[in-house]
Design a protein around this motif. Structure first.
Motif, PDB file in Angstrom:
ATOM      1  N   GLN A  73      -7.333  -4.580   6.746  1.00  0.00           N
ATOM      2  CA  GLN A  73      -8.113  -5.294   5.744  1.00  0.00           C
ATOM      3  C   GLN A  73      -8.489  -4.371   4.587  1.00  0.00           C
ATOM      4  O   GLN A  73      -8.429  -4.780   3.416  1.00  0.00           O
ATOM      5  CB  GLN A  73      -9.378  -5.874   6.388  1.00  0.00           C
ATOM      6  CG  GLN A  73      -9.133  -6.974   7.404  1.00  0.00           C
ATOM      7  CD  GLN A  73      -8.702  -8.290   6.774  1.00  0.00           C
ATOM      8  OE1 GLN A  73      -8.657  -8.418   5.548  1.00  0.00           O
ATOM      9  NE2 GLN A  73      -8.387  -9.262   7.609  1.00  0.00           N
ATOM     10  N   HIS A  74      -8.869  -3.138   4.891  1.00  0.00           N
ATOM     11  CA  HIS A  74      -9.215  -2.196   3.827  1.00  0.00           C
ATOM     12  C   HIS A  74      -8.003  -1.874   2.953  1.00  0.00           C
ATOM     13  O   HIS A  74      -8.124  -1.760   1.724  1.00  0.00           O
ATOM     14  CB  HIS A  74      -9.779  -0.918   4.443  1.00  0.00           C
ATOM     15  CG  HIS A  74     -11.162  -1.072   4.969  1.00  0.00           C
ATOM     16  ND1 HIS A  74     -11.807  -0.115   5.707  1.00  0.00           N
ATOM     17  CD2 HIS A  74     -12.051  -2.105   4.876  1.00  0.00           C
ATOM     18  CE1 HIS A  74     -13.021  -0.521   6.034  1.00  0.00           C
ATOM     19  NE2 HIS A  74     -13.189  -1.744   5.542  1.00  0.00           N
ATOM     20  N   MET A  75      -6.848  -1.729   3.559  1.00  0.00           N
ATOM     21  CA  MET A  75      -5.635  -1.454   2.787  1.00  0.00           C
ATOM     22  C   MET A  75      -5.286  -2.643   1.893  1.00  0.00           C
ATOM     23  O   MET A  75      -4.908  -2.477   0.724  1.00  0.00           O
ATOM     24  CB  MET A  75      -4.491  -1.114   3.731  1.00  0.00           C
ATOM     25  CG  MET A  75      -4.691   0.189   4.498  1.00  0.00           C
ATOM     26  SD  MET A  75      -3.453   0.466   5.793  1.00  0.00           S
ATOM     27  CE  MET A  75      -2.008   0.818   4.807  1.00  0.00           C
ATOM     28  N   HIS A 133       0.840  -1.203   0.000  1.00  0.00           N
ATOM     29  CA  HIS A 133       0.000   0.000   0.000  1.00  0.00           C
ATOM     30  C   HIS A 133       0.874   1.252   0.000  1.00  0.00           C
ATOM     31  O   HIS A 133       2.016   1.249   0.463  1.00  0.00           O
ATOM     32  CB  HIS A 133      -0.920  -0.012   1.221  1.00  0.00           C
ATOM     33  CG  HIS A 133      -2.127   0.849   1.075  1.00  0.00           C
ATOM     34  ND1 HIS A 133      -2.100   2.215   1.297  1.00  0.00           N
ATOM     35  CD2 HIS A 133      -3.404   0.555   0.721  1.00  0.00           C
ATOM     36  CE1 HIS A 133      -3.303   2.721   1.101  1.00  0.00           C
ATOM     37  NE2 HIS A 133      -4.124   1.731   0.739  1.00  0.00           N
ATOM     38  N   GLN A 186      -7.371  -4.830   0.716  1.00  0.00           N
ATOM     39  CA  GLN A 186      -8.376  -4.877  -0.351  1.00  0.00           C
ATOM     40  C   GLN A 186      -8.055  -3.859  -1.438  1.00  0.00           C
ATOM     41  O   GLN A 186      -8.206  -4.150  -2.637  1.00  0.00           O
ATOM     42  CB  GLN A 186      -9.760  -4.612   0.224  1.00  0.00           C
ATOM     43  CG  GLN A 186     -10.890  -4.740  -0.798  1.00  0.00           C
ATOM     44  CD  GLN A 186     -12.254  -4.516  -0.175  1.00  0.00           C
ATOM     45  OE1 GLN A 186     -12.355  -4.172   1.000  1.00  0.00           O
ATOM     46  NE2 GLN A 186     -13.303  -4.715  -0.937  1.00  0.00           N
ATOM     47  N   ALA A 187      -7.597  -2.686  -1.065  1.00  0.00           N
ATOM     48  CA  ALA A 187      -7.229  -1.678  -2.054  1.00  0.00           C
ATOM     49  C   ALA A 187      -6.056  -2.150  -2.909  1.00  0.00           C
ATOM     50  O   ALA A 187      -6.016  -1.911  -4.123  1.00  0.00           O
ATOM     51  CB  ALA A 187      -6.883  -0.366  -1.351  1.00  0.00           C
ATOM     52  N   ARG A 233      -7.327  -4.782  -5.329  1.00  0.00           N
ATOM     53  CA  ARG A 233      -8.088  -4.146  -6.396  1.00  0.00           C
ATOM     54  C   ARG A 233      -7.148  -3.503  -7.419  1.00  0.00           C
ATOM     55  O   ARG A 233      -7.357  -3.595  -8.624  1.00  0.00           O
ATOM     56  CB  ARG A 233      -9.036  -3.097  -5.814  1.00  0.00           C
ATOM     57  CG  ARG A 233      -9.973  -2.474  -6.851  1.00  0.00           C
ATOM     58  CD  ARG A 233     -10.809  -1.360  -6.263  1.00  0.00           C
ATOM     59  NE  ARG A 233     -11.600  -1.830  -5.122  1.00  0.00           N
ATOM     60  CZ  ARG A 233     -11.405  -1.450  -3.877  1.00  0.00           C
ATOM     61  NH1 ARG A 233     -10.431  -0.577  -3.583  1.00  0.00           N
ATOM     62  NH2 ARG A 233     -12.164  -1.902  -2.907  1.00  0.00           N
ATOM     63  N   VAL A 260      -9.471  -3.733  10.925  1.00  0.00           N
ATOM     64  CA  VAL A 260     -10.322  -3.272   9.829  1.00  0.00           C
ATOM     65  C   VAL A 260      -9.540  -2.389   8.870  1.00  0.00           C
ATOM     66  O   VAL A 260      -9.661  -2.511   7.637  1.00  0.00           O
ATOM     67  CB  VAL A 260     -11.544  -2.522  10.395  1.00  0.00           C
ATOM     68  CG1 VAL A 260     -12.313  -1.824   9.277  1.00  0.00           C
ATOM     69  CG2 VAL A 260     -12.449  -3.480  11.151  1.00  0.00           C
ATOM     70  N   GLN A 261      -8.695  -1.506   9.415  1.00  0.00           N
ATOM     71  CA  GLN A 261      -7.895  -0.644   8.549  1.00  0.00           C
ATOM     72  C   GLN A 261      -6.935  -1.469   7.691  1.00  0.00           C
ATOM     73  O   GLN A 261      -6.771  -1.210   6.497  1.00  0.00           O
ATOM     74  CB  GLN A 261      -7.107   0.354   9.381  1.00  0.00           C
ATOM     75  CG  GLN A 261      -6.283   1.342   8.545  1.00  0.00           C
ATOM     76  CD  GLN A 261      -5.467   2.301   9.377  1.00  0.00           C
ATOM     77  OE1 GLN A 261      -5.512   2.259  10.618  1.00  0.00           O
ATOM     78  NE2 GLN A 261      -4.721   3.172   8.720  1.00  0.00           N
TER      79      GLN A 261
END
Length: 541
Positions: free
Chosen positions: A137-139, A102, A141-142, A145, A134-135
């Motif tokens: 996991q979001h990173m 990231h 996922q980005a 993607r 959660v943060q």
């Protein structure tokens, strides 16, 4: 004292992992550490720190990664305190590796904070709503993607140089995160036979056919201009555009506008979308089109019509009774009559619809060989390769048959090879066409074609490969394994040798293949006398 850690690069996962182990062992809390990479390190970053444990600009040595199939111990050296070593799951390690890609500079602090907390908060690993988890996991996922978008939206352009043996295909892409090295193996596997390079602002990768080479970032101006392949791609894109299925919101979700300036087809989206409504109206108003087929749909061809076609062909070539026709010309005309009749039969089978198979096949596959062949070989039906090429016995089973013919000492010039059924029967599994055995009704519908071939070729004997061929020739159910290697008389008086179809050998147990092939050769060798070959053991050739 504040501890500063400098990693070797933006994606230095091994270096981060080693330093995290050391700091956890020393008991250094997350607020006491600042993480940096050469890209964001500046000036006298380390001048204020003189702690013996501070990291210099050189990357730390890399400890070997634990196997991905077991939990990984984040600490690998003796502990200075009695606390238990921290073990994390392979899933968490993969999460860390992904988050490392990231672009957020706080990713190192986040991952170390999670490790620190995992060592002290037993319930953390079971808390899916924790803010740090959660943060992360979001990173992750980005990053995933961004990897997906890179694989989908990279467009290569060909660069031809006089001094290079092969053209180089170059693409420009602007990823959001540090994913070039992670995505490179995908392109290496996908375009293994092509020389290519992907340029990005921070990192470039090149594949020369043998290895991947990474280099510093490039500028957009370094990418090549549009080429002829791009014009062809735009033509293709314009013609496959379906205005009736246009959903701009969904399209922009899957292909965000930030990627458009690097996609050649993006220039067509606006004008095509603007005319979508009118184009949909024209499509709805247009009359339905008749699908094009290689085989024309006609009325079923029956045996009587076939007989008439052959009779007409014979009439066309029969010598005149005039005294001006010599006996030599008459002999030549009579000898060529079977070939003309076989050609007429071939054309008729292309139009045959007496059973459903012909409607779905690419083309009929008629027999092949000389008229007057001493031995006719009859298989079951064409396979996938035979259906595409229009010739019998050219697929894997045909290659095994050719091998046997050569080992037996036969000549293909002495053989007429055909099938009991003239079209390929199959079922679709994904994109593959899987062979299906024809039913008795379908084989019976094709029987008159086989009988017409026999009438024109007039072989001395026939070899039946498999149960379908044997049933068509002998007019009864045949137990191939019990009746193989034996001569039989057909209702029409032909001598028929029954044996296995070569595809049965290919489907058999590999451990028994050699013995099964040897027995199959012995079956076929019973026809040696027919083709004029000595009856010696075929395995001794």
């Amino acid at each position: 004292m504040l501890r500063t850690v400098l990693l070797s690069n933006e994606t230095d996962w091994p270096g981060f992992r080693q330093r995290a182990r050391e700091l956890l062992i020393e008991g250094v809390a997350p607020p006491e550490i600042t993480w940096h990479t050469p890209a964001d390190a500046a000036g006298d970053l380390f001048a204020a720190s003189s702690h013996a444990g501070d990291t210099a600009a050189q990357p730390a040595s890399v400890q070997p990664d634990p196997p991905a199939t077991a939990s990984a111990d984040i600490t690998t050296r003796p502990q200075p305190n009695p606390t238990s070593p921290l073990s994390v799951s392979p899933v968490f390690l993969r999460l860390c590796e992904t988050v490392m890609l990231h672009r957020d500079p706080g990713r190192f602090a986040l991952l170390y904070r999670l490790l620190w907390r995992l060592a002290r908060e037993a319930d953390l690993r079971h808390d899916p709503l924790d803010a740090d988890r959660v943060q992360a996991q979001h990173m992750a996922q980005a990053v995933r993607r961004d990897l997906h978008k890179m694989k989908a939206f990279v467009r290569f352009r060909q660069v031809v140089r006089p001094d290079a043996p092969e053209p180089l295909h170059v693409a420009w892409f602007e990823p959001e995160h540090h994913i070039v090295e992670a995505a490179a193996p995908f392109f290496m596997r996908r375009f293994a036979q092509m020389r290519w390079a992907i340029l990005t602002p921070e990192r470039c990768v090149r594949w020369d056919g043998e290895r991947l080479e990474f280099s510093p970032g490039a500028q957009r101006s370094d990418a090549p201009p549009p080429d002829a392949d791009e014009a062809l791609w735009l033509t293709y894109y314009r013609h496959i555009f379906n205005p009736a299925r246009l959903k701009l919101a969904m399209m922009q979700k899957e292909m965000p506008r930030k990627y458009w300036h690097n996609l050649p087809e993006a220039a067509l989206i606006s004008p095509l979308a603007a005319g979508a409504h009118a184009a949909s109206g024209r499509m709805m108003a247009a009359l339905p089109t008749e699908p094009l087929r290689r085989i024309a749909r006609t009325a079923p061809v029956c045996s009587a019509e076939t007989t008439a076609m052959i009779a007409d062909a014979r009439d066309d070539i029969n010598p005149s009774s005039s005294s001006r026709t010599s006996s030599i010309d008459a002999m030549r005309a009579i000898s060529s009559a079977p070939l003309t009749a076989l050609s007429a039969l071939k054309q008729a089978t292309d139009r045959c619809r007496e059973c459903p198979i012909g409607e779905h096949a690419t083309q009929s596959v008629f027999g092949e060989g000389p008229a007057g062949a001493v031995l006719m070989v009859v298989g079951e039906q064409p396979g996938d390769q035979e259906d595409l090429r229009g010739r019998p016995f050219v697929g894997p089973a045909g290659k095994l048959f050719d091998q046997a013919v050569a080992q037996l000492g036969w000549s293909r010039a002495q053989l007429y090879v055909t099938n009991a059924v003239k079209h390929f029967k199959f079922e679709l599994r994904g994109k593959r066409r899987i062979h299906k055995t024809p039913t008795q009704r379908e084989a019976a519908a094709c029987l008159h074609w086989l009988e017409s071939e026999i009438e024109q070729v007039r072989p001395r004997a026939i070899v039946a490969l498999g149960a379908t061929a044997a049933r068509a020739l002998l007019g009864r159910q045949v137990a191939v394994m019990r009746e193989r290697g034996q001569w039989h008389n057909s209702p029409r008086g032909e001598r028929v040798l029954v044996t296995l179809h070569p595809s049965a050998l290919l489907r058999g147990d590999p451990a028994e293949h050699e013995a099964a092939y040897a027995q199959w050769l012995r079956d076929l060798s019973l026809a040696n006398e027919i083709v004029g070959v000595s009856s010696a053991d075929p395995l001794s050739r």
